[in-house]
Write an enzyme that holds these catalytic residues in place. Structure first.
Site, mmCIF file in Angstrom:
data_model
loop_
_atom_site.group_PDB
_atom_site.id
_atom_site.type_symbol
_atom_site.label_atom_id
_atom_site.label_comp_id
_atom_site.label_asym_id
_atom_site.label_seq_id
_atom_site.Cartn_x
_atom_site.Cartn_y
_atom_site.Cartn_z
ATOM 1 N N CYS A 70 0.809 -1.229 0.000
ATOM 2 C CA CYS A 70 0.000 0.000 0.000
ATOM 3 C C CYS A 70 0.839 1.274 0.000
ATOM 4 O O CYS A 70 0.515 2.233 -0.711
ATOM 5 C CB CYS A 70 -0.965 -0.001 1.176
ATOM 6 S SG CYS A 70 -0.180 0.105 2.824
ATOM 7 N N HIS A 107 -2.031 1.104 7.143
ATOM 8 C CA HIS A 107 -2.420 1.109 5.731
ATOM 9 C C HIS A 107 -2.513 2.553 5.247
ATOM 10 O O HIS A 107 -2.901 3.449 6.001
ATOM 11 C CB HIS A 107 -3.779 0.413 5.564
ATOM 12 C CG HIS A 107 -4.279 0.356 4.162
ATOM 13 N ND1 HIS A 107 -3.574 -0.215 3.129
ATOM 14 C CD2 HIS A 107 -5.437 0.819 3.597
ATOM 15 C CE1 HIS A 107 -4.256 -0.119 2.008
ATOM 16 N NE2 HIS A 107 -5.383 0.519 2.258
ATOM 17 N N ASP A 122 -8.211 3.525 -3.395
ATOM 18 C CA ASP A 122 -7.294 2.584 -2.759
ATOM 19 C C ASP A 122 -6.919 1.507 -3.775
ATOM 20 O O ASP A 122 -7.703 0.614 -4.065
ATOM 21 C CB ASP A 122 -7.958 1.946 -1.536
ATOM 22 C CG ASP A 122 -6.982 1.138 -0.690
ATOM 23 O OD1 ASP A 122 -5.868 0.868 -1.164
ATOM 24 O OD2 ASP A 122 -7.349 0.781 0.457
#
Length: 283
Positions: A70, A107, A122
């Site tokens: 991420c 994250h 995302d």
């Protein structure tokens, strides 16, 4: 990000025409990114440090045609969006592991602002939403394979996913606070080196496809087509190298594939068998 780099990045994700600065333009970029840039942690098993500066990210994702986790792919995507003219910010989330939420900055995700409202983006979580979500608590988004909604609790938003009727499960929670990429560096180091991080346990590589998803988890190739799931064992480094090239566009050398198999696939499956642990939901 200069124009040449931006054009190379757009070509990497299969975008060759002008993109509107609109929710529709964001959706196009978001979906293409998920279908072309894998969510993966292979660097952790190849003695390759994860660096979050733009030059390193462009080299890895665009020139080497790799992916990342991420902090890499969402930050790179944010830099691309900003260079195109989108109003984008970095947000921090705590991932739900099925029992408890992880630590802050576990994250990285994105908020993209438009005159008509904000959206959540995302491209670095694996099995999650394909199209950006309106940042509206209670609003439900029905997408291929699952539905999503945001729930508001004590100043935070929780992202919920539903794959079966009325079975809503949390993926992560986050606040609206905006952060700089340097705020994520401690957790970036944690996920690279700590035995407590699920990322250090086995190689993960996952890519959305028009008909479902294909993932590598340790020494298994997992193909998901709707409700159907097929698993294929990967028995050696040669097969692993062929699998990564064919399904994910990742071209490792024979030496790298052997190192990855020895450190990650064979060892990772041994840990799974011994502990009974299952792969992370980030896949």
């Amino acid at each position: 990000m200069d124009q040449q780099t931006r054009q190379a990045y757009l070509a990497r994700i299969g975008i060759r025409q002008a993109v509107e600065i609109s929710p529709e333009g964001l959706a196009q970029l978001h979906l293409q990114h998920l279908r072309t840039v894998p969510f993966e942690n292979l660097s952790l098993f190849l003695d390759q440090p994860v660096q979050l500066n733009e030059a390193a990210l462009v080299d890895k994702l665009v020139r080497q045609r790799r992916g990342g986790f991420c902090y890499e792919v969402n930050h790179a995507f944010a830099r691309l969006l900003a260079s195109l003219g989108f109003d984008v910010s970095l947000l921090a989330a705590q991932v739900f592991d099925g029992t408890v939420y992880g630590p802050p900055f576990d994250h990285l995700l994105l908020r993209v602002r438009f005159d008509g409202g904000d959206y959540l983006a995302d491209v670095g979580f694996g099995d999650s939403f394909l199209l950006p979500l309106p940042l509206l608590p209670g609003a439900c988004s029905h997408q291929p394979g699952a539905s999503y909604r945001l729930a508001s609790t004590q100043g935070q938003l929780s992202l919920l996913q539903c794959k079966q009727v009325d079975d809503w499960r949390p993926l992560y929670r986050f606040s609206p606070d905006v952060h700089d990429i340097t705020d994520f560096e401690p957790m970036n180091r944690f996920h690279q080196h700590s035995p407590a991080s699920h990322f250090t346990r086995r190689p993960i590589c996952s890519l959305a496809r028009p008909d479902g998803r294909i993932s590598l988890s340790g020494a298994r190739l997992i193909i998901t087509l709707g409700a159907d799931r097929l698993e294929q064992p990967i028995g050696d480094a040669v097969t692993l190298r062929q699998c990564l090239k064919k399904h994910f566009g990742i071209d490792l050398s024979g030496e790298q594939a052997a190192l990855l198999f020895a450190r990650g696939c064979a060892a990772g499956d041994a840990v799974t068998s011994a502990t009974g642990s299952t792969p992370s939901r980030r896949r």
